[in-house]
Each structure stands twice: as C-alpha cells, then as structure tokens.
Motif scaffolding. Structure first.
Motif, mmCIF file in Angstrom:
data_model
loop_
_atom_site.group_PDB
_atom_site.id
_atom_site.type_symbol
_atom_site.label_atom_id
_atom_site.label_comp_id
_atom_site.label_asym_id
_atom_site.label_seq_id
_atom_site.Cartn_x
_atom_site.Cartn_y
_atom_site.Cartn_z
ATOM 1 N N GLY A 409 8.405 -6.277 7.039
ATOM 2 C CA GLY A 409 7.576 -5.215 6.488
ATOM 3 C C GLY A 409 6.099 -5.533 6.676
ATOM 4 O O GLY A 409 5.673 -6.667 6.484
ATOM 5 N N ALA A 410 5.329 -4.530 7.071
ATOM 6 C CA ALA A 410 3.877 -4.663 7.207
ATOM 7 C C ALA A 410 3.216 -3.936 6.049
ATOM 8 O O ALA A 410 3.449 -2.732 5.848
ATOM 9 C CB ALA A 410 3.413 -4.085 8.535
ATOM 10 N N GLY A 411 2.422 -4.655 5.253
ATOM 11 C CA GLY A 411 1.718 -4.032 4.142
ATOM 12 C C GLY A 411 0.460 -3.332 4.600
ATOM 13 O O GLY A 411 0.030 -3.469 5.744
ATOM 14 N N ARG A 412 -0.153 -2.610 3.696
ATOM 15 C CA ARG A 412 -1.380 -1.891 4.011
ATOM 16 C C ARG A 412 -2.526 -2.865 4.288
ATOM 17 O O ARG A 412 -2.491 -4.031 3.873
ATOM 18 C CB ARG A 412 -1.764 -0.979 2.852
ATOM 19 C CG ARG A 412 -2.411 -1.761 1.699
ATOM 20 C CD ARG A 412 -2.787 -0.881 0.542
ATOM 21 N NE ARG A 412 -1.623 -0.634 -0.296
ATOM 22 C CZ ARG A 412 -1.711 -0.095 -1.505
ATOM 23 N NH1 ARG A 412 -2.890 0.254 -2.008
ATOM 24 N NH2 ARG A 412 -0.620 0.088 -2.224
ATOM 25 N N THR A 413 -3.545 -2.392 4.983
ATOM 26 C CA THR A 413 -4.756 -3.179 5.188
ATOM 27 C C THR A 413 -5.630 -3.074 3.949
ATOM 28 O O THR A 413 -5.899 -1.969 3.463
ATOM 29 C CB THR A 413 -5.533 -2.676 6.410
ATOM 30 O OG1 THR A 413 -4.713 -2.776 7.569
ATOM 31 C CG2 THR A 413 -6.793 -3.500 6.628
ATOM 32 N N VAL A 414 -6.048 -4.214 3.422
ATOM 33 C CA VAL A 414 -6.943 -4.245 2.264
ATOM 34 C C VAL A 414 -8.304 -4.753 2.713
ATOM 35 O O VAL A 414 -8.435 -5.438 3.729
ATOM 36 C CB VAL A 414 -6.383 -5.139 1.138
ATOM 37 C CG1 VAL A 414 -5.142 -4.499 0.530
ATOM 38 C CG2 VAL A 414 -6.045 -6.531 1.654
ATOM 39 N N ALA A 415 -9.341 -4.385 1.969
ATOM 40 C CA ALA A 415 -10.713 -4.679 2.386
ATOM 41 C C ALA A 415 -11.041 -6.159 2.324
ATOM 42 O O ALA A 415 -11.979 -6.619 2.977
ATOM 43 C CB ALA A 415 -11.698 -3.893 1.526
ATOM 44 N N SER A 416 -10.281 -6.933 1.560
ATOM 45 C CA SER A 416 -10.581 -8.353 1.368
ATOM 46 C C SER A 416 -9.307 -9.115 1.064
ATOM 47 O O SER A 416 -8.354 -8.560 0.482
ATOM 48 C CB SER A 416 -11.584 -8.527 0.216
ATOM 49 O OG SER A 416 -11.637 -9.864 -0.225
ATOM 50 N N GLY A 417 -9.299 -10.390 1.434
ATOM 51 C CA GLY A 417 -8.178 -11.247 1.084
ATOM 52 C C GLY A 417 -8.011 -11.393 -0.410
ATOM 53 O O GLY A 417 -6.949 -11.822 -0.892
ATOM 54 N N LEU A 418 -9.045 -11.038 -1.189
ATOM 55 C CA LEU A 418 -8.931 -11.066 -2.646
ATOM 56 C C LEU A 418 -7.849 -10.109 -3.133
ATOM 57 O O LEU A 418 -7.291 -10.289 -4.219
ATOM 58 C CB LEU A 418 -10.279 -10.701 -3.283
ATOM 59 C CG LEU A 418 -11.464 -11.635 -2.983
ATOM 60 C CD1 LEU A 418 -12.750 -11.044 -3.524
ATOM 61 C CD2 LEU A 418 -11.216 -13.023 -3.562
ATOM 62 N N ASP A 419 -7.543 -9.093 -2.333
ATOM 63 C CA ASP A 419 -6.522 -8.109 -2.693
ATOM 64 C C ASP A 419 -5.243 -8.280 -1.870
ATOM 65 O O ASP A 419 -4.440 -7.343 -1.738
ATOM 66 C CB ASP A 419 -7.067 -6.691 -2.487
ATOM 67 C CG ASP A 419 -8.261 -6.396 -3.379
ATOM 68 O OD1 ASP A 419 -8.233 -6.826 -4.542
ATOM 69 O OD2 ASP A 419 -9.222 -5.756 -2.903
#
Length: 555
Positions: A409-419
């Motif tokens: 599974g590929a998750g969504r792209t988040v703006a930062s590794g913090l998320d």
C-alpha cells in the motif's frame, strides 16, 4: 560476565573513560556520588544467580521494565530503588536502569543511589542491553591496550589509520584493516608497486568478490577464522608475499589485518609486528562494531517513532538525516504469514534492498511480517513516486518462488516527515483494503499494490465497519442468531447471503460466484426466511445483514 581485554593491561576501566568513549549516547549519567573515577571491573546482567559480591561491576537492571504511567508500584517506583540498594549492598560500582520518553527513571531510585553512594545511569531508549555490554567491552579494551611504543601511541592518538601507517613502517609492507564483511576500515599509503588486488580493494572500499571466492577455495579464509597466529601466504605470480592475522576479542572474530610486500621483502620481524598490531586493533574494531550497530538501532528507533507517531518527531528526523520540511510518503509491504519463516525473511530482505535501490534517501524499517518505507519525494511527484515503488516491490515479490502473498500500500504524500504516521496509517489501510477485496473475490485477478485513490470506497467501508462493530457486538435479534448459528455449522448460509447482497440480489450471478446451482442458492435464502424470520425484502434488514456478513468476514 567480565569484559574481554587484549592482555598486558588493566582489567578495569573508570566510569569517566566509559562515558568519554560513549560517542553514541548509549548511557546517560544521572549521578555519581563517589565521582566518575570509580573503577568498573565488569558487568552483571540483572541478578545473576545467588546473592554474591558484585566487586565493582556495573549492574544492568535488565529485569526491570520502565515505570509506565498506571503500572503497579512494584514494577517501577518500588522495584527500581530496591534494585539500586541491593546492588550497592553487594559492592557494585554503578547501576544502569532503562528509561523511555514516557517513563523516566523514578525519583526514588535517584534518591536511593544518592543515599547509598552508588553511580546511577540510564540506558537510551533506542539502545538495548547488548549495546551497553559492547560499550563497556570496547572502553575496557581501549584502557587495556596501553601505550609506550610507537604503534600503541599511534593507535591511541590517531586511530586505525595511524595504526596501519605505523605498522606498515615497521614491517616494510602495505597494511589493510578489514572487518568480517571484507570492508576496508583503514589502510596505509599505497605505493607505486602495489599489486592490482590491493588497488581494487582500496578503490572499491572492500575486497572484490572474486578475490574472496579465491581465498575461500584456497582454504586461507578457513585458516584465518580458526587460527590465532599470523598466516603466511608466499608470493605467487603477480601476487606479492602477504601476512594476515585475525583480530579477536574473547574468541570473537572482529576483522583482520593484511600486510603485503610492495616491491620489497617484508621485514624479518613482520610476523611479530603484525601480531602486536592485531592486539592493538581490538578496541578500534570493537568501537567500529558498536558504532555500526548503534547507528542501525538508533535509526530504526527513530523511523519507528515517526511511523507510529511516538516521541520527539523532530529529533527522529534529525537522527535519520531528513529535513523537517521535506515532503514524503510511506509505502508498506505486508506479507501473509508463511509456512517457511526463513523464506519470509528472504522475501522481506529482498523488498528492503529494492526500496533502498529505488531511492538512496529512502529509510526502511523491517518489522515482523512487513517492510515500511519512508520515501522522501520531489515536489509534485509524491503519488507517482510512491506508486512506482509499490509497483516495483509487487513485481519483485511476485517473482520470488513459493513466497507467501505480499500486498503493498502507498500512503498519501504529506508535507513533512513530522506527519509520516498519517501516510503510514493510510498505507496500512490500503493493504487491508486489498486483502478484503481479494477475500471477497471483488477482483478477478488479485491486485497486490495500490494507492488510496485506487481503493477509496473499500477504505471508507472498512472505516465504517470499524465504527459500527461495537454496536453490532452489543446487539441481539434474528440476524445475530442467524450469524451465530450458521457459523457454528460451517458458514454456508452466511457466505450465500454475502454473495446475494454483493450482487444486488442477482441470484444467477451470486450462484456463479459461489459455484452453486441457482436453485441451491434460492433454497438457502428461503431457509433464512423460514428458520430465522429474515425478510430480505426489507431494506433495513438487508442493511443489517450486509454489515453483519462483512464484519464476520473481517474476523
């Protein structure tokens, strides 16, 4: 247990030397009432056997779990100070307690150490007790190596490279220091007459595979692994005379030192020189191993914290060498439980390697039956990059003979590794959706990789099922009785109802899915009405039944 030494030096190390040697922060000093120059003469793991003197050793309180909030007092607040007092009573030099971000060392343990005059340290959350033992062993080896001659002084002041240079000067040849994986850790200057093997080894940073195979066939490696003496290999054609000695500590193989004649004969005392160099290399190779394992463990701890949303996420990103403002996505590959655990390890290892090959900045975590990849992405390329990696992993897994199914599974792209935990959670939901669709035969040809956009409705349905499960489990009525009774009898009726509802009441289509005659399916549906009072024409009943059979299938 007592740390190994190289011989000829002290069999102890001071607390100050241990802490100065701890570049990676395995241990943290909490207090040292008697000062940091107290001698440490070994290590005790937990409570080893009957009560006996600890004679200046460090006690690793391996049996005590951190005092988590809400845990019984005996587990943390009471047990830790009691362990400190008992260690002090037996003459220990220090006690090491485990701590975590949620469970710092109890204040009462600090007070007990102050009262008893014993040093107290905390083990880093990312480390394990093996790291603490390796640190003490390495620090003791450095203290035991001593000084007093050119080679010892060079090694103490300049490390492995200085030791290689000093050894080369004394034995009249070129020196290479290698670990057990044949990687070059240090080497002396390479002269103009150096042979091709040495040049390729230095340039490549490791012994060429062909050379390793040749050494294995010749029996030299077997001799190296088993002998404690310097091994001589005479000149042969273009290959010059060589000497090699294994570097060991307490019988454990750490690496090897190689001396090669460069256009001249080795000195008459080269064997003695290399033997001495091998002893002096012990603490450096122990430190190399400690740093290598510590780095791997610390990075795994940081990545695990990011994926699960635990701890200081900014510190985790710093440990992984990633910027706090870099977009990323998480790809999760989850394998069904295989019959052959070794085969599973090979599959997961192959997937982990493929992920690092896909992008050098990817960070990979292997846990039980899955590989999770934190994938830094370029602006605008996130969904494509994550799906491209998922597709590559799927292709690789499908090509491994007899491997258990792997879903990616590929998750969504988040703006930062913090998320990153948001993307990771979504990647796992995609995997769950793929498994659910395959179990219900929604796909003629099972799809083993996807992104959230590919299985969005199934993910929404799974979230709804999770929310409604407590309501269903606390309810009663005809549908509950049907499900409970039929499952106890094998579940044929439940499966028939599931197929009927999923096909919108199309009996011929549902029968084909079940590999039944349509009349057999009609009989089962009629039995549900007659025995349990289920009205399949009622929309509310159909809704409850649809939820019930889906929840049952997800068990």
């Amino acid at each position: 247990m007592t740390p190994g030494t190289t011989g000829g030096g002290p069999e102890h190390v001071t607390l100050r030397q241990i802490l100065a040697h701890d570049d990676d922060g395995v241990l943290r000093l909490l207090l040292a009432p008697a000062g940091q120059d107290v001698a440490v003469r070994g290590v005790i793991i937990g409570d080893e056997g009957p009560a006996r003197p600890h004679d200046g050793r460090i006690v690793l309180a391996a049996g005590l779990a951190p005092a988590l909030p809400g845990a019984p007092a005996a587990v943390g607040e009471a047990a830790a100070p009691a362990a400190v007092r008992e260690a002090a009573r037996r003459g220990a030099a220090a006690v090491v307690l485990r701590e975590s971000g949620e469970a710092p060392v109890p204040v009462r343990a600090l007070a007990a150490a102050e009262e008893c005059g014993i040093a107290l340290l905390a083990r880093a959350e990312w480390a394990d007790w093996g790291d603490a033992i390796a640190l003490l062993r390495s620090a003791t080896a450095f203290a035991s190596a001593g000084r007093g001659d050119l080679m010892a002084d060079s090694a103490a002041d300049g490390g492995l490279t200085a030791l290689a240079t000093a050894t080369a000067r004394q034995c009249g040849g070129s020196i290479t220091v290698e670990d057990t994986q044949f990687r070059v850790l240090a080497h002396s200057a390479t002269g103009p007459d150096a042979d091709g093997v040495r040049r390729s080894t230095i340039l490549g940073g490791r012994v060429p595979d062909g050379r390793v195979a040749e050494l294995r066939r010749s029996g030299l490696l077997r001799a190296l692994w088993t002998s404690e003496d310097v091994i001589h290999r005479p000149a042969d054609g273009d290959s010059p005379e060589r000497l090699v000695v294994a570097v060991r500590s307490d019988g454990e193989m750490l690496g090897s030192l190689w001396a090669a004649a460069d256009g001249q004969r080795l000195s008459s005392d080269a064997v003695q020189v290399l033997r001495r160099a091998g002893a002096l290399a012990v603490p450096h190779l122990l430190r190399h191993r400690l740093r290598e394992s510590g780095t791997v463990r610390r990075e795994a701890h940081a990545l695990r914290g990011l994926l699960h949303g635990n701890g200081d996420r900014r510190a985790h990103l710093w440990s992984l060498g990633l910027p706090p403002d870099g977009p990323c996505a998480v790809v999760a590959a989850v394998q069904d439980t295989p019959a052959d655990r070794r085969g599973s390890e090979r599959t997961l290892e192959a997937l982990a390697v493929q992920a690092t090959v896909f992008r050098s900045t990817a960070r990979v975590l292997r846990e039980q039956d899955q590989v999770a990849v934190l994938l830094p992405v370029n602006d605008g390329g996130g969904p494509r990059d994550a799906l491209a990696l998922a597709r590559e992993l799927d292709t690789l897994a499908a090509g491994i003979p007899d491997a258990a199914p792997v879903r990616i599974g590929a998750g969504r792209t988040v703006a930062s590794g913090l998320d990153a935990s948001l993307s990771y959670g979504e990647a796992l939901m995609v995997v769950r959706a793929l498994r659910d669709r395959e179990a219900r035969r929604r796909d003629k040809h099972p799809v083993r990789h996807a992104g959230p956009g590919d299985v969005g409705p199934t993910i929404d349905a799974l979230h709804l099922l999770d929310a409604v499960r407590p309501v269903w489990e606390s309810g009663t009525g005809p549908v509950h009785e049907l499900i409970r009774t039929d499952l106890a009898a094998g579940g044929d009726l439940v499966r028939s109802l599931a197929a009927y509802l999923e096909t919108g009441g199309d009996v011929p289509l549902a029968a084909r899915r079940l590999v039944l005659h349509p009349n057999t399916l009609r009989y089962r549906l009629r039995r549900a009405r007659e025995r349990f009072g289920i009205d399949l024409d009622d929309p509310d009943t159909r809704l409850v039944l649809a939820l019930a059979v889906r929840l049952t299938a997800a068990l």
